[in-house]
Design a protein around this motif. Structure first.
Motif, PDB file in Angstrom:
ATOM      1  N   ALA A  35       0.861  -1.179   0.000  1.00 41.28           N
ATOM      2  CA  ALA A  35       0.000   0.000   0.000  1.00 41.28           C
ATOM      3  C   ALA A  35       0.895   1.225   0.000  1.00 41.28           C
ATOM      4  CB  ALA A  35      -0.923   0.014   1.220  1.00 41.28           C
ATOM      5  N   ALA A  36       0.319   2.379  -0.395  1.00 44.57           N
ATOM      6  CA  ALA A  36       1.114   3.602  -0.417  1.00 44.57           C
ATOM      7  C   ALA A  36       1.611   3.960   0.980  1.00 44.57           C
ATOM      8  CB  ALA A  36       0.286   4.747  -1.000  1.00 44.57           C
ATOM      9  N   SER A  37       0.782   3.730   1.976  1.00 42.59           N
ATOM     10  CA  SER A  37       1.169   3.975   3.368  1.00 42.59           C
ATOM     11  C   SER A  37       1.907   2.739   3.881  1.00 42.59           C
ATOM     12  CB  SER A  37      -0.071   4.264   4.215  1.00 42.59           C
ATOM     13  OG  SER A  37      -1.030   3.235   4.061  1.00 42.59           O
ATOM     14  N   TYR A  38       3.153   2.589   3.491  1.00 42.32           N
ATOM     15  CA  TYR A  38       3.882   1.353   3.746  1.00 42.32           C
ATOM     16  C   TYR A  38       4.105   1.075   5.224  1.00 42.32           C
ATOM     17  CZ  TYR A  38       8.230   3.789   4.939  1.00 42.32           C
ATOM     18  OH  TYR A  38       9.167   4.562   5.556  1.00 42.32           O
ATOM     19  N   PHE A  39       4.008   2.090   6.057  1.00 42.94           N
ATOM     20  CA  PHE A  39       4.352   1.966   7.471  1.00 42.94           C
ATOM     21  C   PHE A  39       3.175   1.515   8.328  1.00 42.94           C
ATOM     22  CE2 PHE A  39       3.485   6.235   5.995  1.00 42.94           C
ATOM     23  CZ  PHE A  39       2.333   6.561   6.700  1.00 42.94           C
ATOM     24  N   GLY A  40       1.987   1.385   7.763  1.00 42.27           N
ATOM     25  CA  GLY A  40       0.838   0.951   8.538  1.00 42.27           C
ATOM     26  C   GLY A  40      -0.385   1.787   8.241  1.00 42.27           C
ATOM     27  N   GLY A  41      -1.413   1.646   9.062  1.00 42.25           N
ATOM     28  CA  GLY A  41      -2.649   2.379   8.863  1.00 42.25           C
ATOM     29  C   GLY A  41      -3.724   1.509   8.247  1.00 42.25           C
ATOM     30  N   PRO A  42      -4.942   2.066   8.060  1.00 39.83           N
ATOM     31  CA  PRO A  42      -6.076   1.254   7.601  1.00 39.83           C
ATOM     32  C   PRO A  42      -5.910   0.668   6.210  1.00 39.83           C
ATOM     33  CG  PRO A  42      -6.655   3.604   7.713  1.00 39.83           C
ATOM     34  CD  PRO A  42      -5.348   3.449   8.401  1.00 39.83           C
ATOM     35  N   VAL A  43      -5.298   1.403   5.280  1.00 38.98           N
ATOM     36  CA  VAL A  43      -5.107   0.868   3.926  1.00 38.98           C
ATOM     37  C   VAL A  43      -4.090  -0.273   3.964  1.00 38.98           C
ATOM     38  CG1 VAL A  43      -4.492   1.401   1.544  1.00 38.98           C
ATOM     39  CG2 VAL A  43      -5.673   3.118   2.937  1.00 38.98           C
ATOM     40  N   PHE A  44      -3.010  -0.067   4.680  1.00 36.57           N
ATOM     41  CA  PHE A  44      -1.994  -1.108   4.841  1.00 36.57           C
ATOM     42  C   PHE A  44      -2.614  -2.361   5.454  1.00 36.57           C
ATOM     43  CE2 PHE A  44       1.282  -3.312   7.235  1.00 36.57           C
ATOM     44  CZ  PHE A  44       2.393  -3.274   6.397  1.00 36.57           C
ATOM     45  N   LEU A  45      -3.420  -2.170   6.488  1.00 39.87           N
ATOM     46  CA  LEU A  45      -4.024  -3.311   7.179  1.00 39.87           C
ATOM     47  C   LEU A  45      -4.970  -4.076   6.253  1.00 39.87           C
ATOM     48  CD1 LEU A  45      -4.274  -4.863   9.827  1.00 39.87           C
ATOM     49  CD2 LEU A  45      -6.101  -3.272  10.501  1.00 39.87           C
ATOM     50  N   GLU A  46      -5.753  -3.355   5.460  1.00 36.76           N
ATOM     51  CA  GLU A  46      -6.672  -4.030   4.544  1.00 36.76           C
ATOM     52  C   GLU A  46      -5.904  -4.764   3.446  1.00 36.76           C
ATOM     53  OE1 GLU A  46     -10.107  -5.597   3.135  1.00 36.76           O
ATOM     54  OE2 GLU A  46      -9.735  -4.574   5.037  1.00 36.76           O
ATOM     55  N   ALA A  47      -4.831  -4.163   2.956  1.00 37.28           N
ATOM     56  CA  ALA A  47      -4.004  -4.838   1.958  1.00 37.28           C
ATOM     57  C   ALA A  47      -3.407  -6.117   2.531  1.00 37.28           C
ATOM     58  CB  ALA A  47      -2.900  -3.901   1.475  1.00 37.28           C
ATOM     59  N   ALA A  48      -2.965  -6.053   3.778  1.00 35.53           N
ATOM     60  CA  ALA A  48      -2.416  -7.247   4.426  1.00 35.53           C
ATOM     61  C   ALA A  48      -3.485  -8.325   4.573  1.00 35.53           C
ATOM     62  CB  ALA A  48      -1.835  -6.877   5.780  1.00 35.53           C
ATOM     63  N   ARG A  49      -4.700  -7.932   4.950  1.00 31.82           N
ATOM     64  CA  ARG A  49      -5.798  -8.905   5.075  1.00 31.82           C
ATOM     65  C   ARG A  49      -6.081  -9.586   3.737  1.00 31.82           C
ATOM     66  NH1 ARG A  49      -8.770  -4.780   8.310  1.00 31.82           N
ATOM     67  NH2 ARG A  49      -8.727  -5.450  10.500  1.00 31.82           N
ATOM     68  N   LYS A  50      -6.213  -8.781   2.691  1.00 30.26           N
ATOM     69  CA  LYS A  50      -6.518  -9.345   1.368  1.00 30.26           C
ATOM     70  C   LYS A  50      -5.451 -10.345   0.941  1.00 30.26           C
ATOM     71  CE  LYS A  50     -10.054  -6.786  -0.449  1.00 30.26           C
ATOM     72  NZ  LYS A  50     -11.229  -7.288  -1.192  1.00 30.26           N
ATOM     73  N   THR A  51      -4.200  -9.984   1.167  1.00 33.22           N
ATOM     74  CA  THR A  51      -3.108 -10.852   0.743  1.00 33.22           C
ATOM     75  C   THR A  51      -3.075 -12.134   1.568  1.00 33.22           C
ATOM     76  OG1 THR A  51      -1.903  -8.802   0.257  1.00 33.22           O
ATOM     77  CG2 THR A  51      -0.670 -10.848   0.123  1.00 33.22           C
ATOM     78  N   ALA A  52      -3.335 -12.012   2.859  1.00 30.47           N
ATOM     79  CA  ALA A  52      -3.348 -13.198   3.723  1.00 30.47           C
ATOM     80  C   ALA A  52      -4.474 -14.147   3.339  1.00 30.47           C
ATOM     81  CB  ALA A  52      -3.484 -12.771   5.177  1.00 30.47           C
ATOM     82  N   LYS A  53      -5.649 -13.607   3.056  1.00 27.90           N
ATOM     83  CA  LYS A  53      -6.788 -14.445   2.676  1.00 27.90           C
ATOM     84  C   LYS A  53      -6.495 -15.226   1.396  1.00 27.90           C
ATOM     85  CE  LYS A  53     -10.399 -11.671   4.880  1.00 27.90           C
ATOM     86  NZ  LYS A  53     -11.551 -10.754   4.662  1.00 27.90           N
ATOM     87  N   ALA A  54      -5.696 -14.622   0.511  1.00 25.19           N
ATOM     88  CA  ALA A  54      -5.336 -15.294  -0.743  1.00 25.19           C
ATOM     89  C   ALA A  54      -4.180 -16.266  -0.569  1.00 25.19           C
ATOM     90  CB  ALA A  54      -4.983 -14.250  -1.800  1.00 25.19           C
ATOM     91  N   GLY A  55      -3.574 -16.279   0.612  1.00 24.23           N
ATOM     92  CA  GLY A  55      -2.461 -17.180   0.868  1.00 24.23           C
ATOM     93  C   GLY A  55      -1.163 -16.752   0.217  1.00 24.23           C
ATOM     94  N   TRP A  56      -1.002 -15.437  -0.018  1.00 25.44           N
ATOM     95  CA  TRP A  56       0.201 -14.922  -0.656  1.00 25.44           C
ATOM     96  C   TRP A  56       1.197 -14.438   0.392  1.00 25.44           C
ATOM     97  CZ3 TRP A  56       0.905 -12.654  -5.996  1.00 25.44           C
ATOM     98  CH2 TRP A  56       0.055 -13.261  -6.925  1.00 25.44           C
ATOM     99  N   ARG A  57       2.444 -14.445  -0.017  1.00 27.79           N
ATOM    100  CA  ARG A  57       3.479 -13.853   0.817  1.00 27.79           C
ATOM    101  C   ARG A  57       3.445 -12.334   0.669  1.00 27.79           C
ATOM    102  NH1 ARG A  57       9.151 -16.850   0.266  1.00 27.79           N
ATOM    103  NH2 ARG A  57       9.530 -15.498   2.048  1.00 27.79           N
TER     104      ARG A  57
END
Length: 569
Positions: free
Chosen positions: A352-374
């Motif tokens: 995400a553009a906010s690489y250090f954290g925050g709501p967009v970062f957290l949602e990007a991490a969730r999406k990637t985890a649900k897909a089983g990606w690194r």
């Protein structure tokens, strides 16, 4: 890789079948010559002929550091059909039982290591550089720059640009400045020159370059001494060069980047993408089109001329919680898809553009985890790793990421507490010595000693080549000494041994590749891919200052000689 951004002709040429065709390195053509050294790679040795099973290549009489779990040292290695079939001390055993005569090379006692893995770099950006890109990583004076440029000019038609964009800093020159217009003119009377520091300059050009830049559609302000200010003016200069790039230029530059890599002994590269370009002066050296920048590399592989192993991460910088581009990537791409030579990777080094954290970062991490990606994200400050790891912990509690091997990169300031927290959720860190060029103080990091002693999965990378060199031996120098380019101690108490460092560049680094790679790369063992590097000197005994000058005299990828200076013939 993303078909939505590829023309019909490119889709036909770069089909899945064509990407997968050819297995390991069968069919690899002779490599182009290395930068400025006149060291052409030899043609690929023969593979199975008429169904006969035989060793393709036997290397003997060397000091072969296998980097296996026991750190064994052998004298002989044999490679057949791209994979290692023998490692030991008996040359005859490398040949025995195979009809015909395999190709043999006497190493004459030289030090041999596995092909290095760079688990975080930007080799694809290097392959898309405008002009005849010329690394200045081992230039230590203006005279060195002039010599390197004169040598490079022998490979470029008159009038063409000789360029260096990133990967060095004037701190490494004894004059502690960039060359002048007059000095570049003396080296390149018939070629234009452009040298730019880091992401956005400052930069410098010569007389022919000055004429080009001042006549550009967005004219560049060039000083009488050839200087170009950092920021917007350098952005306009780089943009003018990019706009002149053709597909043929990109393909040639791709071949050059591959040749440079194998001349250093780096055979596997985990590329981390680029910032999405806007075709404006605000674009820096790290900007490209993330949806097309890999095409020159894929074309080279499709032609059977790829000589490095490329692993492609996908960088995303969404700014809202819909994370639209990331979602589309996960829905329309495959993780770890390809073959031994070129394969997709994961999401990073931005999710995400906010690489250090925050709501967009957290949602990007969730999406990637649900897909089983690194996931891989980068850390540069004393606090960003904290918010990143906290977000990882949240996603781990919700979804579970312990088996996905999420990564924090660079980590110059990471603490023991957060290393332990990342390790507890199955994460790892990769390290880079980018502070070597312009770092100051006494604790510039990364804390190599702390990380190695901690036991968290860790690997070595270059982050080349914007603000850091691609050259692994410069990174080795910094990790072993803590000294920057001016000779100042900037990483007190965090040095590691050369054996530990080499492990981070080889066996340990397979952890970051994922998929099938983990059991195929990183060490010289029977059944693994035959990637071998014969060094110019003994890595384990040369004085520290000579570490920076190490290079490969013979590089083998899957049994194919892709770089050969002739020193071991």
């Amino acid at each position: 890789m993303n078909e939505d951004h590829t023309s019909g002709d490119d889709r036909q040429h770069l089909s899945r079948r064509s990407i997968l065709r050819g297995g390991a390195v069968a069919g690899t053509a002779a490599a182009v010559s290395a930068f400025g050294g006149g060291a052409a790679a030899s043609a690929a040795p023969g593979h199975n002929n008429g169904g006969d099973l035989r060793a393709d290549l036997v290397l003997y009489n060397g000091r072969i550091h296998t980097m296996d779990a026991r750190n064994r040292i052998a004298n002989v290695i044999a490679i057949q059909d791209g994979k290692i079939i023998y490692v030991g001390d008996d040359e005859g055993a490398g040949r025995r039982g195979f009809p015909g005569n395999p190709r043999t090379i006497n190493l004459r006692g030289r030090t041999v290591i596995p092909g290095l893995i760079d688990c975080h770099n930007h080799v694809v950006l290097m392959g898309n550089r405008p002009g005849y890109h010329t690394p200045l990583e081992n230039a230590y004076s203006i005279a060195d720059v002039q010599k390197i440029y004169r040598d490079r000019a022998k490979q470029a038609p008159a009038g063409k640009f000789i360029t260096t964009i990133g990967g060095f800093h004037f701190n490494q020159f004894k004059e502690v400045r960039l060359p002048t217009l007059a000095e570049l003119d003396a080296a390149l009377p018939n070629h234009a020159a452009y040298i730019s520091v880091g992401f956005t300059g400052p930069s410098v050009t010569n007389t022919l370059g000055k004429k080009f830049f001042e006549a550009a559609s967005l004219p560049v302000t060039v000083g009488a001494d050839g200087s170009i200010a950092g920021g917007t003016e350098t952005g306009k200069a780089t943009l003018a060069l990019r706009r002149a790039l053709t597909d043929d230029d990109r393909r040639r530059s791709t071949l050059d980047a591959m040749a440079y890599a194998v001349s250093l002994g780096v055979t596997t590269h985990l590329d981390q993408g680029a910032f999405q370009k806007t075709d404006a002066p605000s674009d820096g050296a790290a900007h490209e089109d993330n949806y097309t920048m890999n095409l020159p590399f894929l074309k080279v592989y499709d032609e059977g001329k790829g000589i490095i192993r490329l692993r492609i991460n996908f960088l995303h910088q969404d700014t809202d919680t819909n994370v639209t581009t990331l979602t589309q990537r996960i829905q329309n791409a495959f993780q770890f898809f390809g073959n031994d030579m070129v394969r997709t990777g994961s999401i990073g080094e931005f999710i995400a553009a906010s690489y250090f954290g925050g709501p967009v970062f957290l949602e990007a991490a969730r999406k990637t985890a649900k897909a089983g990606w690194r996931v891989e994200v980068h850390s540069l400050t004393g606090s960003d790793f904290q918010t990143q790891i906290q977000a990882f912990e949240t996603v781990n509690a919700e979804i579970g990421i312990a088996d996905l091997r999420w990564v924090i990169a660079h980590v110059p300031r990471i603490s023991e507490e957060y290393l332990n927290r990342l390790k507890a959720i199955g994460g790892g860190v990769n390290l880079t010595s980018y502070q070597y060029l312009a770092g100051t103080g006494t604790n510039a990091g990364p804390p190599f000693r702390t990380i190695v002693d901690n036991g968290i999965p860790a690997g070595m990378s270059s982050d080349g080549m914007q603000i850091a060199p691609m050259n692994p031996w410069i990174h080795a120098y910094y990790a072993a000494t803590g000294l920057n380019a001016r000779g100042n101690q900037i990483n007190t108490g965090q040095q590691i041994t050369r054996q530990e460092l080499l492990n981070l560049y080889t066996r340990a680094n397979q952890w970051f590749l994922g998929g099938e790679d983990e059991n195929l790369l990183g060490s010289l063992e029977v059944g693994r891919l035959g990637d071998v590097v014969v060094l110019s000197d003994d890595y384990f005994t040369v004085p520290n200052e000579q570490l920076k000058q190490l290079h490969s005299v013979l590089t083998v990828v899957g049994g194919t000689v892709v770089h050969d200076t002739g020193d071991v013939r």
